[in-house]
Design a protein around this motif. Structure first.
Motif, PDB file in Angstrom:
ATOM      1  N   TRP A  56      -1.171 -10.283  -1.518  1.00 64.34           N
ATOM      2  CA  TRP A  56       0.255 -10.013  -1.267  1.00 64.34           C
ATOM      3  C   TRP A  56       0.690 -10.560   0.101  1.00 64.34           C
ATOM      4  O   TRP A  56       1.675 -10.068   0.671  1.00 64.34           O
ATOM      5  CB  TRP A  56       0.612  -8.525  -1.243  1.00 64.34           C
ATOM      6  CG  TRP A  56       0.045  -7.542  -2.208  1.00 64.34           C
ATOM      7  CD1 TRP A  56      -1.100  -6.845  -2.081  1.00 64.34           C
ATOM      8  CD2 TRP A  56       0.658  -7.065  -3.420  1.00 64.34           C
ATOM      9  NE1 TRP A  56      -1.258  -5.981  -3.137  1.00 64.34           N
ATOM     10  CE2 TRP A  56      -0.205  -6.080  -3.966  1.00 64.34           C
ATOM     11  CE3 TRP A  56       1.846  -7.368  -4.084  1.00 64.34           C
ATOM     12  CZ2 TRP A  56       0.083  -5.398  -5.143  1.00 64.34           C
ATOM     13  CZ3 TRP A  56       2.120  -6.683  -5.256  1.00 64.34           C
ATOM     14  CH2 TRP A  56       1.240  -5.722  -5.772  1.00 64.34           C
ATOM     15  N   GLY A 115      -4.270  -4.846  10.407  1.00 61.20           N
ATOM     16  CA  GLY A 115      -3.795  -5.021   9.036  1.00 61.20           C
ATOM     17  C   GLY A 115      -3.015  -3.795   8.622  1.00 61.20           C
ATOM     18  O   GLY A 115      -2.673  -2.950   9.468  1.00 61.20           O
ATOM     19  N   GLY A 116      -2.758  -3.659   7.317  1.00 62.03           N
ATOM     20  CA  GLY A 116      -1.940  -2.555   6.827  1.00 62.03           C
ATOM     21  C   GLY A 116      -2.636  -1.206   6.932  1.00 62.03           C
ATOM     22  O   GLY A 116      -2.024  -0.210   7.326  1.00 62.03           O
ATOM     23  N   SER A 117      -3.923  -1.164   6.571  1.00 62.91           N
ATOM     24  CA  SER A 117      -4.646   0.121   6.603  1.00 62.91           C
ATOM     25  C   SER A 117      -4.693   0.659   8.022  1.00 62.91           C
ATOM     26  O   SER A 117      -4.501   1.864   8.262  1.00 62.91           O
ATOM     27  CB  SER A 117      -6.072  -0.063   6.074  1.00 62.91           C
ATOM     28  OG  SER A 117      -6.038  -0.551   4.767  1.00 62.91           O
ATOM     29  N   TYR A 149       0.131   3.693  -2.596  1.00 59.82           N
ATOM     30  CA  TYR A 149      -1.007   3.031  -1.951  1.00 59.82           C
ATOM     31  C   TYR A 149      -0.703   2.876  -0.467  1.00 59.82           C
ATOM     32  O   TYR A 149       0.331   2.299  -0.097  1.00 59.82           O
ATOM     33  CB  TYR A 149      -1.279   1.659  -2.593  1.00 59.82           C
ATOM     34  CG  TYR A 149      -2.534   1.019  -2.039  1.00 59.82           C
ATOM     35  CD1 TYR A 149      -3.786   1.500  -2.378  1.00 59.82           C
ATOM     36  CD2 TYR A 149      -2.471  -0.051  -1.152  1.00 59.82           C
ATOM     37  CE1 TYR A 149      -4.956   0.949  -1.852  1.00 59.82           C
ATOM     38  CE2 TYR A 149      -3.627  -0.617  -0.620  1.00 59.82           C
ATOM     39  CZ  TYR A 149      -4.862  -0.112  -0.975  1.00 59.82           C
ATOM     40  OH  TYR A 149      -6.005  -0.673  -0.449  1.00 59.82           O
ATOM     41  N   HIS A 150      -1.587   3.399   0.362  1.00 60.00           N
ATOM     42  CA  HIS A 150      -1.391   3.294   1.806  1.00 60.00           C
ATOM     43  C   HIS A 150      -2.662   2.800   2.494  1.00 60.00           C
ATOM     44  O   HIS A 150      -2.953   3.176   3.622  1.00 60.00           O
ATOM     45  CB  HIS A 150      -0.933   4.646   2.375  1.00 60.00           C
ATOM     46  CG  HIS A 150       0.364   5.111   1.782  1.00 60.00           C
ATOM     47  ND1 HIS A 150       1.575   4.542   2.100  1.00 60.00           N
ATOM     48  CD2 HIS A 150       0.621   6.058   0.837  1.00 60.00           C
ATOM     49  CE1 HIS A 150       2.536   5.135   1.399  1.00 60.00           C
ATOM     50  NE2 HIS A 150       1.987   6.062   0.626  1.00 60.00           N
ATOM     51  N   GLY A 151      -3.425   1.985   1.779  1.00 54.37           N
ATOM     52  CA  GLY A 151      -4.561   1.343   2.406  1.00 54.37           C
ATOM     53  C   GLY A 151      -5.893   1.940   2.026  1.00 54.37           C
ATOM     54  O   GLY A 151      -5.972   2.898   1.231  1.00 54.37           O
ATOM     55  N   GLU A 222       6.525   4.157  -0.080  1.00 55.39           N
ATOM     56  CA  GLU A 222       6.723   2.706  -0.174  1.00 55.39           C
ATOM     57  C   GLU A 222       8.110   2.497  -0.794  1.00 55.39           C
ATOM     58  O   GLU A 222       8.420   3.145  -1.801  1.00 55.39           O
ATOM     59  CB  GLU A 222       5.700   2.081  -1.117  1.00 55.39           C
ATOM     60  CG  GLU A 222       4.267   2.171  -0.695  1.00 55.39           C
ATOM     61  CD  GLU A 222       3.343   1.982  -1.901  1.00 55.39           C
ATOM     62  OE1 GLU A 222       3.004   0.837  -2.211  1.00 55.39           O
ATOM     63  OE2 GLU A 222       2.981   2.986  -2.545  1.00 55.39           O
ATOM     64  N   ASP A 255       6.408   2.691   4.295  1.00 54.75           N
ATOM     65  CA  ASP A 255       5.270   1.765   4.280  1.00 54.75           C
ATOM     66  C   ASP A 255       5.740   0.462   3.640  1.00 54.75           C
ATOM     67  O   ASP A 255       5.838   0.340   2.423  1.00 54.75           O
ATOM     68  CB  ASP A 255       4.097   2.383   3.514  1.00 54.75           C
ATOM     69  CG  ASP A 255       2.840   1.524   3.619  1.00 54.75           C
ATOM     70  OD1 ASP A 255       2.952   0.358   4.040  1.00 54.75           O
ATOM     71  OD2 ASP A 255       1.753   2.019   3.272  1.00 54.75           O
ATOM     72  N   VAL A 257       4.246  -2.484   3.948  1.00 54.39           N
ATOM     73  CA  VAL A 257       3.168  -3.469   4.082  1.00 54.39           C
ATOM     74  C   VAL A 257       3.333  -4.632   3.090  1.00 54.39           C
ATOM     75  O   VAL A 257       3.083  -5.776   3.453  1.00 54.39           O
ATOM     76  CB  VAL A 257       1.781  -2.793   3.973  1.00 54.39           C
ATOM     77  CG1 VAL A 257       0.679  -3.822   3.739  1.00 54.39           C
ATOM     78  CG2 VAL A 257       1.479  -2.017   5.246  1.00 54.39           C
ATOM     79  N   ILE A 258       3.753  -4.324   1.862  1.00 56.62           N
ATOM     80  CA  ILE A 258       3.937  -5.469   0.950  1.00 56.62           C
ATOM     81  C   ILE A 258       5.395  -5.727   0.574  1.00 56.62           C
ATOM     82  O   ILE A 258       5.675  -6.652  -0.180  1.00 56.62           O
ATOM     83  CB  ILE A 258       3.076  -5.362  -0.326  1.00 56.62           C
ATOM     84  CG1 ILE A 258       3.373  -4.094  -1.101  1.00 56.62           C
ATOM     85  CG2 ILE A 258       1.611  -5.487   0.008  1.00 56.62           C
ATOM     86  CD1 ILE A 258       2.767  -4.127  -2.494  1.00 56.62           C
ATOM     87  N   LYS A 284       1.021  -7.574   5.753  1.00 54.63           N
ATOM     88  CA  LYS A 284       0.955  -8.820   4.992  1.00 54.63           C
ATOM     89  C   LYS A 284       2.263  -9.591   5.111  1.00 54.63           C
ATOM     90  O   LYS A 284       3.325  -9.052   4.857  1.00 54.63           O
ATOM     91  CB  LYS A 284       0.654  -8.499   3.548  1.00 54.63           C
ATOM     92  CG  LYS A 284      -0.655  -7.735   3.446  1.00 54.63           C
ATOM     93  CD  LYS A 284      -0.786  -7.029   2.161  1.00 54.63           C
ATOM     94  CE  LYS A 284      -1.998  -6.144   2.159  1.00 54.63           C
ATOM     95  NZ  LYS A 284      -3.255  -6.843   2.110  1.00 54.63           N
TER      96      LYS A 284
HETATM   97  C1  LIG Z   1       1.896  -0.305   0.791  1.00 56.52           C
HETATM   98  C2  LIG Z   1       0.579  -0.714   1.385  1.00 56.52           C
HETATM   99  N1  LIG Z   1       0.145  -0.087   2.488  1.00 56.52           N
HETATM  100  C3  LIG Z   1      -1.011  -0.434   3.089  1.00 56.52           C
HETATM  101  C4  LIG Z   1      -1.800  -1.451   2.576  1.00 56.52           C
HETATM  102  C5  LIG Z   1      -3.082  -1.809   3.268  1.00 56.52           C
HETATM  103  O1  LIG Z   1      -2.991  -3.074   3.861  1.00 56.52           O
HETATM  104  P1  LIG Z   1      -4.299  -3.911   4.222  1.00 56.52           P
HETATM  105  O2  LIG Z   1      -4.856  -4.440   2.931  1.00 56.52           O
HETATM  106  O3  LIG Z   1      -3.785  -5.010   5.124  1.00 56.52           O
HETATM  107  O4  LIG Z   1      -5.243  -3.011   4.932  1.00 56.52           O
HETATM  108  C6  LIG Z   1      -1.387  -2.128   1.418  1.00 56.52           C
HETATM  109  C7  LIG Z   1      -2.202  -3.200   0.849  1.00 56.52           C
HETATM  110  O5  LIG Z   1      -1.856  -3.833  -0.130  1.00 56.52           O
HETATM  111  C8  LIG Z   1      -0.168  -1.750   0.802  1.00 56.52           C
HETATM  112  O6  LIG Z   1       0.255  -2.343  -0.319  1.00 56.52           O
END
Ligand SMILES: Cc1ncc(COP(=O)(O)O)c(C=O)c1O
Length: 304
Positions: A56, A115-117, A149-151, A222, A255, A257-258, A284
């Motif tokens: 993503w 990164g996102g996590s 999803y939050h990592g 999200e 969130d 992230v995507i 991302k």
């Molecule tokens: C909404 C969301 N938060 C957090 C993450 C975690 O990101 P990362 O894969 O960069 O750790 C993702 C990964 O796809 C995501 O979709």
């Protein structure tokens, strides 16, 4: 021959996340060797359309010379600079400023992550610290949404609500709670936007009531649930949830992230509903997928 030996080395040494170890060993790795635009080429010469954009993240596409040049120039000049201990570097300061200029409302303070996590984990620490500093240390409970999803870090994966990320890992923790997803398909309240929004509001109120009105620190959402199935909530849902969090004195974390960096139209998806969260997590797409990196956006009223 080259390809086969790589497959053997991979079997012997490289751990692949979100894959069954035995299944992967049996199947063998598919080695990606080059990419251009939206296409990746594997070691056997097969070209594949990269519909997932990396993970993503490669939102600008592969092979942009200007990005490669900028990274190479920076590697030569100053390949590493910490922000710890009051140190800084021009690229980090300028990027933070550019991001703050483009962020909604008072999201003016930027914390860079791996990164996102890591961004999600960082918000949990910021939020715990915030409530302790405000003299409300009992606000230590967190709410997120089923199918969210939050990592994949230990703490963030407990906010994630996908069974594969929990089973066998001892999470979620007892301070991590969930409410149902605003999934319109087969929703017990039907597909109608108003009913779905009302159900989510009632679920959040009930959850806060059951945990204790002065115990909840933050709510995570999200703008579009990605890994849980690309679930688009009804228009007005995120605004309604944001408003309720304000009423209940709960911090609201979007969130992105995507969804951030233009992937749903606006630069940040939450602005589609006109909201300003207290925190926004991104990753991302921040560096067009060329360098793994994320950022937490913190609102000025939280920072102060
Ligand atoms: C909404 C969301 N938060 C957090 C993450 C975690 O990101 P990362 O894969 O960069 O750790 C993702 C990964 O796809 C995501 O979709």
């Amino acid at each position: 021959m080259y390809n086969n030996s790589l497959i053997e080395l991979d079997r012997a040494h490289l751990i692949h996340p979100v894959a069954s170890y035995r299944g992967h060993e049996q199947q063998g790795v598919r080695v990606l060797s080059s990419a251009k635009g939206a296409t990746v080429t594997d070691a056997s010469g097969h070209q594949l359309v990269d519909g997932f954009a990396g993970l993503w993240c490669v939102n600008a596409g592969y092979g942009h010379e200007s990005i490669v040049e900028a990274a190479a120039r920076q590697m030569r000049e100053l390949p590493y600079a910490t922000a710890y201990f009051g140190l800084g570097s021009e690229p980090a300061i300028r990027l933070a400023s550019e991001l703050a200029d483009r962020a909604p409302g008072d999201l003016k303070h930027i914390y860079f992550t791996l990164g996102g996590s890591d961004a999600v984990d960082s918000t949990i620490r910021f939020i715990r610290y915030y409530w302790i500093a405000k003299g409300q240390p009992q606000r230590d409970q967190f709410i997120s949404i089923e199918q969210g999803y939050h990592g994949s870090s230990t703490v963030g994966a407990g906010l994630t609500a996908l069974p594969n990320f929990h089973a066998g890992f001892g999470i979620p923790f007892d301070w991590q709670h969930k409410i149902p997803s605003p999934y319109p398909y087969r929703n017990p309240v039907g597909e109608d936007a108003k009913s779905i929004i009302e159900a989510s509001l009632a679920a959040l109120r009930a959850k806060v009531e059951s945990i204790g009105p002065d115990r909840v620190a933050a709510f995570y959402a999200e703008p579009i649930q990605g890994s849980g199935g690309v679930i688009v909530p009804p228009k007005g849902w995120i605004k309604a949830m944001r408003d309720l969090c304000r009423e209940l004195d709960i911090l609201f974390v979007a969130d992105e992230v995507i969804t951030g960096f233009g992937r749903t139209g606006p630069l940040f998806a939450c602005t589609d509903d006109g909201i300003v969260p207290d925190f926004m997590t991104t990753a991302k797409g921040l560096t067009s997928g060329y360098v793994p990196m994320g950022a937490v956006f913190m609102a000025d009223h939280v920072y102060r």
